[in-house]
Each structure stands twice: as structure tokens, then as C-alpha cells.
Design a protein around this motif. Structure first.
Motif, short mmCIF file in Angstrom:
data_model
loop_
_atom_site.label_atom_id
_atom_site.label_comp_id
_atom_site.label_asym_id
_atom_site.label_seq_id
_atom_site.Cartn_x
_atom_site.Cartn_y
_atom_site.Cartn_z
N LEU A 158 8.83 -11.63 -5.81
CA LEU A 158 9.45 -10.26 -5.60
C LEU A 158 9.94 -9.51 -7.03
CD1 LEU A 158 9.85 -7.74 -3.44
CD2 LEU A 158 12.38 -8.47 -3.45
N ALA A 159 10.30 -10.34 -7.95
CA ALA A 159 10.96 -9.92 -8.97
C ALA A 159 9.77 -9.40 -10.02
CB ALA A 159 11.37 -11.28 -10.08
N HIS A 160 8.38 -9.76 -9.57
CA HIS A 160 7.20 -9.11 -10.37
C HIS A 160 7.29 -7.70 -10.21
CE1 HIS A 160 6.06 -12.84 -11.73
NE2 HIS A 160 5.80 -13.33 -10.46
N HIS A 161 7.78 -7.13 -9.04
CA HIS A 161 7.36 -5.96 -8.47
C HIS A 161 8.42 -4.77 -8.35
CE1 HIS A 161 3.83 -7.88 -7.07
NE2 HIS A 161 4.67 -9.02 -6.60
N ILE A 162 9.95 -5.40 -8.58
CA ILE A 162 10.95 -4.37 -8.78
C ILE A 162 11.56 -4.24 -10.01
CG2 ILE A 162 11.31 -4.99 -6.29
CD1 ILE A 162 13.52 -6.95 -7.27
N GLY A 163 12.41 -3.44 -10.17
CA GLY A 163 13.20 -3.23 -11.26
C GLY A 163 14.23 -2.08 -11.07
N PRO A 164 15.12 -1.74 -11.78
CA PRO A 164 16.04 -0.66 -11.71
C PRO A 164 15.42 0.66 -11.69
CG PRO A 164 16.57 -2.18 -13.79
CD PRO A 164 15.56 -2.55 -13.02
N ASP A 165 14.15 0.79 -12.29
CA ASP A 165 13.64 2.35 -12.24
C ASP A 165 12.48 2.14 -11.49
OD1 ASP A 165 15.32 3.84 -13.87
OD2 ASP A 165 14.40 2.44 -15.69
N ILE A 166 12.19 0.91 -10.80
CA ILE A 166 10.85 1.12 -10.08
C ILE A 166 11.14 0.75 -8.52
CG2 ILE A 166 8.70 -0.54 -9.81
CD1 ILE A 166 9.41 -1.73 -12.46
N ASP A 167 11.84 -0.15 -8.18
CA ASP A 167 12.18 -0.59 -6.71
C ASP A 167 13.63 -1.28 -6.56
OD1 ASP A 167 12.14 -1.19 -4.01
OD2 ASP A 167 10.17 -2.14 -3.97
N VAL A 168 14.45 -0.70 -5.92
CA VAL A 168 16.04 -1.46 -6.08
C VAL A 168 16.32 -1.71 -4.70
CG1 VAL A 168 18.32 -0.87 -6.61
CG2 VAL A 168 16.50 0.26 -7.61
N PRO A 169 15.87 -2.90 -4.08
CA PRO A 169 16.40 -3.57 -2.80
C PRO A 169 18.07 -3.56 -2.61
CG PRO A 169 14.72 -4.94 -3.74
CD PRO A 169 15.16 -4.02 -4.88
N ASP A 170 18.15 -3.59 -1.35
CA ASP A 170 19.68 -3.85 -0.85
C ASP A 170 19.60 -4.89 0.09
OD1 ASP A 170 22.02 -2.91 0.85
OD2 ASP A 170 22.46 -2.27 -1.32
N GLY A 171 20.89 -5.09 0.64
CA GLY A 171 20.71 -6.12 2.12
C GLY A 171 20.20 -5.29 3.28
N GLY A 172 20.81 -5.98 4.34
CA GLY A 172 20.50 -5.33 5.61
C GLY A 172 20.41 -6.50 6.55
N LEU A 173 19.69 -6.44 7.79
CA LEU A 173 19.90 -7.31 8.74
C LEU A 173 19.62 -8.72 8.20
CD1 LEU A 173 19.86 -6.93 12.11
CD2 LEU A 173 17.90 -7.96 11.93
N GLY A 174 20.47 -9.63 8.46
CA GLY A 174 20.36 -11.13 7.93
C GLY A 174 20.36 -11.18 6.51
N VAL A 175 20.59 -10.07 5.77
CA VAL A 175 20.99 -10.19 4.41
C VAL A 175 22.13 -9.73 3.94
CG1 VAL A 175 20.00 -9.60 2.26
CG2 VAL A 175 18.35 -10.11 3.99
N GLY A 176 23.29 -10.31 3.75
CA GLY A 176 24.55 -10.02 3.33
C GLY A 176 24.74 -10.35 1.78
N THR A 177 26.21 -10.30 1.54
CA THR A 177 26.23 -10.51 0.02
C THR A 177 25.86 -11.92 -0.36
OG1 THR A 177 28.47 -9.30 0.44
CG2 THR A 177 28.30 -10.36 -1.69
N ARG A 178 26.02 -12.95 0.51
CA ARG A 178 25.73 -14.13 0.17
C ARG A 178 24.27 -13.97 -0.35
NH1 ARG A 178 24.79 -19.15 4.66
NH2 ARG A 178 23.53 -17.19 5.41
N GLU A 179 23.23 -13.67 0.46
CA GLU A 179 22.19 -13.64 0.12
C GLU A 179 21.73 -12.61 -0.92
OE1 GLU A 179 23.24 -13.23 3.23
OE2 GLU A 179 22.40 -14.99 3.95
N ILE A 180 22.44 -11.49 -1.08
CA ILE A 180 22.11 -10.83 -2.49
C ILE A 180 22.62 -11.60 -3.58
CG2 ILE A 180 23.05 -8.75 -3.65
CD1 ILE A 180 20.87 -8.10 -1.41
N GLY A 181 23.48 -12.40 -3.37
CA GLY A 181 24.04 -13.21 -4.62
C GLY A 181 22.96 -13.92 -5.17
N TYR A 182 22.25 -14.71 -4.22
CA TYR A 182 21.15 -15.74 -4.76
C TYR A 182 20.01 -14.94 -5.28
CZ TYR A 182 24.06 -19.04 -1.76
OH TYR A 182 24.84 -19.96 -1.21
N LEU A 183 19.62 -13.89 -4.58
CA LEU A 183 18.51 -13.17 -4.87
C LEU A 183 18.68 -12.69 -6.39
CD1 LEU A 183 17.92 -10.97 -1.53
CD2 LEU A 183 16.40 -12.89 -2.60
#
Ligand code: NDP
Ligand code: 2IT
Length: 449
Positions: free
Chosen positions: A148-173
Motif C-alpha cells: 500500500l505504501a507505493h500508492h498513498i501519501g499525505p497529498d495522495i491518499d490518507v487512509p484511517d482505521g475502521g471496522l477491524g482496524v483500531g489504534t493497534r493496527e494503525i500503529g503497525y501500519l
């Protein structure tokens, strides 16, 4: 319009969830498009229903026994007319391209309603974090981000968490992104407070849902104090919806998870909710354990494939579906009406099937569609992006005030737009038309190709 939908069905015969979302949208924006031949000439609906970019990738990862598994990763970058793609990541075994396209399509208009500069996208994987160790989740997240890192960036695409993705997962990502790109930036939101996260992001979707509810009730000279409330789910959105309802004097009767629901006639108050938070967020336990501690409550297992969901068959004033899409079908909607529910505010994305929505609107209940009601989550994500760019952190009070102003404005915009287009009080139509017009105006300004 019928042509567009038919073509969509022909081109994507398997994508039932996606054309359900498009169909619902097209029906309600009809008054805004029928007198505007420019939209047809400019291929607006075709352009809105074809993702600008779709990325599908392999995610191999190793479990604690050394066995390798492969999941599928997705990112649907739907529309960037008003800003970089923005939208949550979901990890759940039920996901598909169709589900992500429907969620990304919704996200475009939800984000537009916030009046902030964010386009729409959505993504995730069919990975099931439930029952996995922290190390397994970490290995999965790092592998997911390696692509995913090839496709996102602060001016391109900014994902967040959601169902099944909380602070733990965002930390690892986030850790994986930072390492790969050698960049500490606001590329993901929902970050921990100590490393770029915003105060109130965690609470934002749930609090925003209740701020929206308060506005809807005020429009009928009512308040939430003393109102009995059914809430489904017991994750991020459900917990913070419950928290704000309790704070404002409402009475929460139910919470649920994928195994069933608890009904507590005495009400789930602040200390019981604190127990649920510990149970779900720290222990990663089951909601059924609630009745071990609070014997006055009843746990009912739920078969989610059966004809109706018993959680929606209790007497109450308000209902807040905060778990999954399509969790309220027409039978559930009839049960809610029979039980005297006067307000349905959608916390989860698209939790009511179209027939259920018709029932709410026919019965003149206060019905808030998810794209308006739960937009507080993504709004505070954008506020997190703003703080990251300034290398600043606002106080919780400052962010909460901004959130409540945004929710008030969305509520007013829905009402004004619904009236302008001849359907006063219809929040669904108001939200859909207002979101649509903001995106389309930007698309027309920017030309084609
Ligand atoms: P969480 O993962 O924190 O919680 C999801 C909840 O739904 C859990 O209680 C889970 O139970 C339950 N659930 C999962 N699968 C099912 C199922 N098949 N049937 C019934 N319940 C189920 O997610 P969130 O609270 O973040 O998200 C909930 C909804 O809100 C989603 O639709 C999401 O897209 C939407 N949303 C989230 C925002 C956010 O900021 N987090 C913002 C706006 C929308 P279990 O513990 O058993 O898995
Ligand atoms: O559905 C949603 O709005 C979210 N899951 C939050 C998306 C985001 O990018 O904050």
C-alpha cells in the motif's frame, strides 16, 4: 440514469453491494440532475461510478506456527475532485471489491458534506484480526503496507482505521510506512496521541452521531435526555455513541457483537460502559461476558443470517445501528416502528437496506443516513491531517468544538437542501444532493481527461 445503472450492472454483474449503493444515490439525487443536461453531457454519473484507480494486491504473512497465509488487499481510490483520497481501512473476512467500491462511493459524498478538502477512497483486506495474536496482526499489517505504501501519501491518499482496524493496527501500519518511505508524515489518521494522533479522533464518529441526533431532536423541540436507545455493535463507533448518549442523559439498553447482543433494562451506564471498553479493547473479549458481571442483563445469541435481528425488537425511542452494513432489513424496520422508535441514526456505514429506509421515511421517523450522521469520524481525521501539517496539536476541547460545529453544519445543510429540492425533512435526500453538488461542481471546474 437508468442507462448508467444498466451499464453498471452489465459491467460489474457480481458487484451487488456497489450497484445497491449507486442505485440508492441515483434515486435520491434525481431532483438535482433531471433539469441539468450538462451533467449528462459531461458524463458526471459515469465518472462518479468508475473508481479513478483500484489497487488489488497479495498480502502474504506468517502465523505464529510458521505457516504462511495469503490474503487479498484492496484500495479503491474513487474520486479526488475536492481533495486527496480519504477513507478507512477495514479488515473483515466478508469484504470484496464490490463492498469497497460501495463504501468508497459513499465516502466521496460523506467527505464532501464535511466541507473539508478531502476526496473519497476506501480499502482493506479479507484478513480476520479476531483471534490472532498481536504478532500475527503486526506481520499482516507490515505486509499489507509493504504494497500500500507505493500508492498513498499525505497529498495522495490518507487512509484511517475502521471496522477491524483500531489504534493497534494503525500503529503497525504507520511503523511500516515510515520505515519503507523514510518519512514521518500525516499519511494515516487515527494515530496514537503520542505520535501524531488527534485528540477526540477515537471518539469522533460516535460523538458526532450524537451531536447530529441532538440537532434532529431539537428540530422537533425534543432532547435526548431520558430517551431509551438501542445500539448495535460494541466497537469504536458503538462505544462512543453510547458514551455521549449517557453523558447527555439518555438510556442505553443494548450493545452487540458478531455473536449476539445484551439487553440491560436498567440501562448501560458509565461504569458498565467502562467495563465494555476494557472487555472489547484490552481483553478483546465477547459481549456475552457482560452478563457474567451484570446479572440483571440478558444475552441473546444472534444468527445474522436469519430473517430478522432480535436486537431491533425492543421498545425504545431511538435506534443507532453501529455495527455493519445491511444490519437492518425490512422486517427489522417494521419491528422498530411497531416498538415506537421515533429516530434512527446510522452509525455504521449503510446499515439499513433500501426497503428499511423507505419504511422509516413513510413512517416519518427522524432518519439520519450514515453519510451525514457518521461523518464526524472522517472530519476529525481531516483535523488530524491539518494538525500534522502544522506540527501542532490542538486541545481536546478545541477539536470537540470543531466537531460539533461541523455536525451542526451538516445537519443544517441536509435540512436546507431537502427543502430547496421540495422534500422538507428528508435527511437522506438532503445529504445525497448536498454531497453530490459539492463534488460535481468541483469536477466541472476541473475539466475532463
Ligand atoms: P469496530 O471493529 O471497532 O467494531 C465493529 C463492531 O461490529 C464490533 O462490535 C463487531 O463485533 C461488530 N460486528 C462485526 N461483524 C459483525 C456482524 N457480522 N454482525 C454484527 N456485528 C458485527 O468497528 P467500528 O466501530 O470502527 O465500525 C463500525 C461501523 O462504523 C462500520 O460500518 C464502519 O465502517 C463505520 N464507521 C467507522 C468509523 C470510525 O471512525 N471507526 C467512522 C465512520 C463509520 P466483534 O467484536 O464480534 O467483531
Ligand atoms: O467511514 C468512515 O468515515 C471512516 N471509517 C473514517 C475514515 C477516515 O478516513 O477517517
Amino acid at each position: 440514469m437508468t442507462d448508467v445503472l444498466n451499464r453498471l450492472k452489465q459491467n460489474n454483474p457480481e458487484e451487488k453491494e456497489f450497484y445497491q449503493a449507486v442505485d440508492k444515490m441515483l434515486v435520491s439525487i434525481k431532483p438535482a440532475i433531471e433539469n441539468n443536461p450538462q451533467y449528462e453531457l459531461q458524463g458526471i454519473i459515469e465518472r462518479l461510478t468508475e473508481p479513478e484507480r483500484t489497487i488489488i494486491f497479495q498480502v502474504p504473512w506468517m502465523d505464529d506456527q510458521g505457516q504462511v497465509h495469503v490474503n487479498r488487499g484492496y484500495r479503491v481510490e474513487m474520486n479526488s475532485a475536492i481533495g486527496p483520497y480519504k477513507g478507512g481501512i477495514r479488515f473483515h473476512p466478508s469484504v470484496s471489491l464490490s463492498i469497497f467500491k460501495s463504501l468508497a462511493f459513499e465516502q466521496v459524498f460523506k467527505n464532501a458534506l464535511t466541507m473539508l478538502p478531502i476526496g473519497g477512497g476506501r480499502g482493506g483486506s479479507d484478513f480476520e484480526p479476531k483471534g490472532k495474536s498481536d504478532n500475527e496482526v503486526m506481520r499482516f499489517c507490515r505486509s499489507f503496507m509493504a504494497e500500500l505504501a507505493h500508492h498513498i501519501g499525505p497529498d495522495i491518499d490518507v487512509p484511517d482505521g475502521g471496522l477491524g482496524v483500531g489504534t493497534r493496527e494503525i500503529g503497525y501500519l504507520f511503523g511500516a510506512y515510515k520505515k519503507q518511505r523514510k518519512e514521518f508524515s500525516g499519511v494515516l489518521t487515527g494515530k496514537g496521541l503520542g505520535w501524531g494522533g488527534s485528540p477526540v479522533r477515537m471518539e469522533a464518529a460516535g460523538y458526532g452521531i450524537v451531536y447530529f441526533t441532538v440537532e434532529m431532536l431539537a428540530a422537533r423541540n425534543q432532547t435526548i435526555e431520558g430517551k431509551t436507545c438501542l445500539i448495535s455493535g460494541s466497537g469504536n463507533v458503538a462505544q462512543h455513541t453510547a458514551e455521549k448518549i449517557i453523558e447527555l442523559g439518555g438510556k442505553v439498553l443494548t450493545l452487540s457483537d458478531s455473536s449476539g447482543y445484551v439487553f440491560d433494562e436498567e440501562g448501560i451506564g458509565a461504569s458498565k460502559l467502562a467495563f465494555v471498553k476494557r472487555l472489547k479493547n484490552m481483553k478483546r473479549g465477547r459481549i456475552s461476558e457482560y452478563v457474567d458481571k451484570y446479572s440483571e442483563a440478558v444475552f441473546t445469541p444472534v444468527d445474522y443470517t436469519s430473517k430478522y435481528n432480535p436486537i431491533w425488537n425492543h421498545k425504545a425511542d431511538c435506534a443507532f445501528p453501529c455495527a455493519m452494513e445491511n444490519e437492518i432489513n425490512a422486517v427489522d424496520a417494521d419491528h422498530l416502528m411497531k416498538n415506537g422508535v421515533q429516530l434512527v441514526c446510522e452509525g455504521a456505514d449503510m446499515p439499513s437496506v433500501p426497503e428499511a429506509i423507505d419504511i422509516f421515511i413513510d413512517n416519518k421517523v427522524l432518519y439520519a443516513p450514515s453519510k451525514a450522521a457518521n461523518a464526524g469520524g472522517v472530519a476529525v481525521s481531516c483535523i488530524e491531517m491539518a494538525q500534522n501539517r502544522m506540527l501542532l496539536s490542538w486541545s481536546p476541547e478545541e477539536v470537540d468544538t470543531r466537531l460539533s460545529v461541523i455536525m451542526k453544519n451538516i445537519h443544517q445543510k441536509c435540512l436546507d437542501t431537502a427543502s430547496e429540492f421540495g422534500h422538507p425533512g428528508n435527511y437522506l435526500m438532503g445529504a445525497n444532493i448536498a454531497g453530490f453538488l459539492r463534488v460535481v461542481d468541483a469536477m466541472l471546474d476541473q475539466g475532463v481527461g
